[in-house]
Design an enzyme around this catalytic site. Structure first.
Site, short mmCIF file in Angstrom:
data_model
loop_
_atom_site.label_atom_id
_atom_site.label_comp_id
_atom_site.label_asym_id
_atom_site.label_seq_id
_atom_site.Cartn_x
_atom_site.Cartn_y
_atom_site.Cartn_z
N TYR A 18 0.80 -1.23 0.00
CA TYR A 18 0.00 0.00 0.00
C TYR A 18 0.83 1.28 0.00
CZ TYR A 18 -3.53 -3.29 1.60
OH TYR A 18 -4.37 -4.37 1.69
N ASP A 20 3.23 2.91 -1.62
CA ASP A 20 3.45 3.87 -2.72
C ASP A 20 2.20 4.74 -2.90
OD1 ASP A 20 6.00 2.50 -3.79
OD2 ASP A 20 4.53 0.89 -3.74
N TYR A 199 4.65 -7.49 7.88
CA TYR A 199 4.78 -8.52 6.85
C TYR A 199 4.80 -9.87 7.56
CZ TYR A 199 6.41 -4.30 4.51
OH TYR A 199 6.50 -3.01 4.02
N ARG A 277 4.87 -0.99 9.70
CA ARG A 277 5.78 -1.54 8.69
C ARG A 277 6.03 -0.50 7.59
NH1 ARG A 277 1.76 -5.68 5.27
NH2 ARG A 277 1.39 -4.17 3.58
N GLY A 278 6.88 -0.87 6.62
CA GLY A 278 7.02 -0.08 5.39
C GLY A 278 7.46 1.34 5.64
N GLU A 279 6.69 2.28 5.13
CA GLU A 279 7.08 3.70 5.24
C GLU A 279 5.97 4.56 5.87
OE1 GLU A 279 9.36 5.31 2.05
OE2 GLU A 279 8.46 7.29 2.24
N ASP A 280 4.78 4.48 5.31
CA ASP A 280 3.77 5.44 5.76
C ASP A 280 3.24 5.12 7.16
OD1 ASP A 280 2.17 7.81 5.10
OD2 ASP A 280 0.48 6.44 5.27
#
Ligand code: TRH
Length: 385
Positions: A18, A20, A199, A277-280
């Site tokens: 999600y 990006d 994840y 997780r990830g970025e946002d």
């Protein structure tokens, strides 16, 4: 706002997950709502945005939400491109060739910005804002790096976000309403509340076991994610529907749907701990000013480890030493690089007050740096003046 930079195009390719689309959607809305700009968001995959914001339809080829024109990337093949004043290429997704040529022919030529992934590494400040000429065309792009200090583009943060957070966190009825809307009673006052978004992660079995065997009740909200089957397996279940609650020992896991971004934000604000997780979601958990654990997006050859440690090197400064050491161990374990979950979790719970104060101070310090959308607008104006 400068009259010459009114029309902005943002290009987004959904690589996976999600993040990006999530970042591009936040940025597009902020540029339109807070800066009064005309924004077109070109997305190659229509199914992700409606999950983040149910006002966006995946049926419509062109639509406008919050003043942002959302367009399928493929529509560019059907019509001559009319480039805007600024083109944002998110995460090195590339621009369509015809669009790039039209950009170069335009007078004045379109300002081309490559929005990069977030990293806390020290080299980021030195690369932020650098130009790079196109190999063939008379146009150059500028690299815009999000980051954690004043020499970078900063982090996305909407106007009034921290005030909304404070009001929500001070309002127990707002938190109760959130749980009710999700189909659950409010957690008991003595329970530790946790959100768990990650994840696939083998360490989750040990984590859930520690919570189940602990002294304090733990209520864990499990939004739909790639981790969910592993959480279900801990309880001996294979498929779990939204609205289900499963318990073992002191642990109650509440399975909830994938929420809209504003709802997910409220979940982060309402929990004592957030696994993100990830970025946002990682950035949003920092704005939530609650203790967090980051499952970083794994990269080939372990490149993500340098990013993880660079963030911790910044984040842990000033934190009570035993707490800082336990945080580093817990984060390493959650990311597959250590195996000391139980002891580190106990130390963190014991020193919870230090962490809570630290999380709040960290969010305030970040907020003093300006926000990414505002920094981006100023950067672009500086390039045309
Ligand atoms: O989905 P992600 O894993 O995205 C990742 C990262 O961005 C990574 O850097 C990138 O390389 C990769 O995608 C391709 O995690 P992220 O960035 O946290 O994005 C998740 C978004 O989903 C975020 O905006 C929060 C939102 N969200 C909801 O709106 N509702 C929910 O219920 C949940 C769990 C998340």
């Amino acid at each position: 706002m400068s009259k010459i930079l009114q029309h902005w195009d943002i290009f987004c390719r959904v690589v996976d997950n999600y993040g990006d689309a999530a970042v591009c959607w936040r940025l597009a809305r902020q540029l339109a709502i807070e800066h009064g700009l005309k924004v077109r968001l070109w997305v190659d995959e229509q199914s992700v945005l409606p999950q983040l914001d149910p006002r966006v339809s995946n049926q419509t080829s062109m639509q406008s939400v919050d003043g942002v024109d959302i367009r399928p990337w493929q529509a560019l093949d059907a019509e001559p491109p009319h480039p805007g004043d600024v083109a944002i290429e998110a995460f090195g997704c590339g621009l369509p060739e015809r669009y790039t040529q039209a950009m170069a022919q335009r007078t004045p030529s379109t300002l081309w910005i490559t929005l990069e992934y977030l990293s806390a590494e020290s080299w980021v400040g030195g690369h932020h804002g650098l130009p790079s000429p196109h190999p063939r065309l008379p146009v150059q792009r500028h690299f815009f790096f999000p980051g954690f200090d004043a020499g970078t583009g900063g982090l996305l943060r909407e106007q009034g976000l921290l005030e909304q957070r404070d009001a929500f966190q001070a309002d127990s009825s707002a938190r109760a309403t959130l749980w009710k809307d999700l189909g659950f009673p409010p957690p008991s006052a003595d329970a530790l509340t946790v959100s768990l978004f990650a994840y696939e992660n083998p360490a989750v079995f040990e984590l859930l076991g520690v919570w189940a065997a602990g002294k304090q009740p733990v209520v864990a909200a499990i939004p739909d994610s790639r981790l969910r089957p592993e959480v279900a397996a801990f309880f001996g279940a294979s498929m779990v529907a939204d609205g289900t609650s499963l318990s073992r020992g002191q642990l109650e896991a509440r399975f909830i749907p994938f929420l809209s971004q504003p709802r997910y934000e409220q979940l982060l604000w309402s929990c004592d701990w957030n696994f993100v997780r990830g970025e946002d979601s990682f950035v949003r958990a920092q704005w939530a000013a609650r203790p967090l654990v980051w499952h970083i997006y794994p990269q080939q050859e372990g490149a993500h480890r340098a990013k993880l440690n660079a963030f911790l090197d910044r984040y842990l400064v000033g934190l009570h030493p035993e707490t800082a050491a336990a945080m580093r161990t817990l984060w390493a374990t959650w990311n597959g690089d250590a195996h000391e979950l139980s002891a580190s979790w106990e130390a963190l719970v014991r020193n919870r007050k230090f962490l809570e104060d630290h999380s709040l101070a960290w969010a305030s310090r970040l907020a003093s740096m300006g926000d990414l959308a505002g920094n981006l607008v100023h950067f672009c104006i500086s390039k045309v003046q």
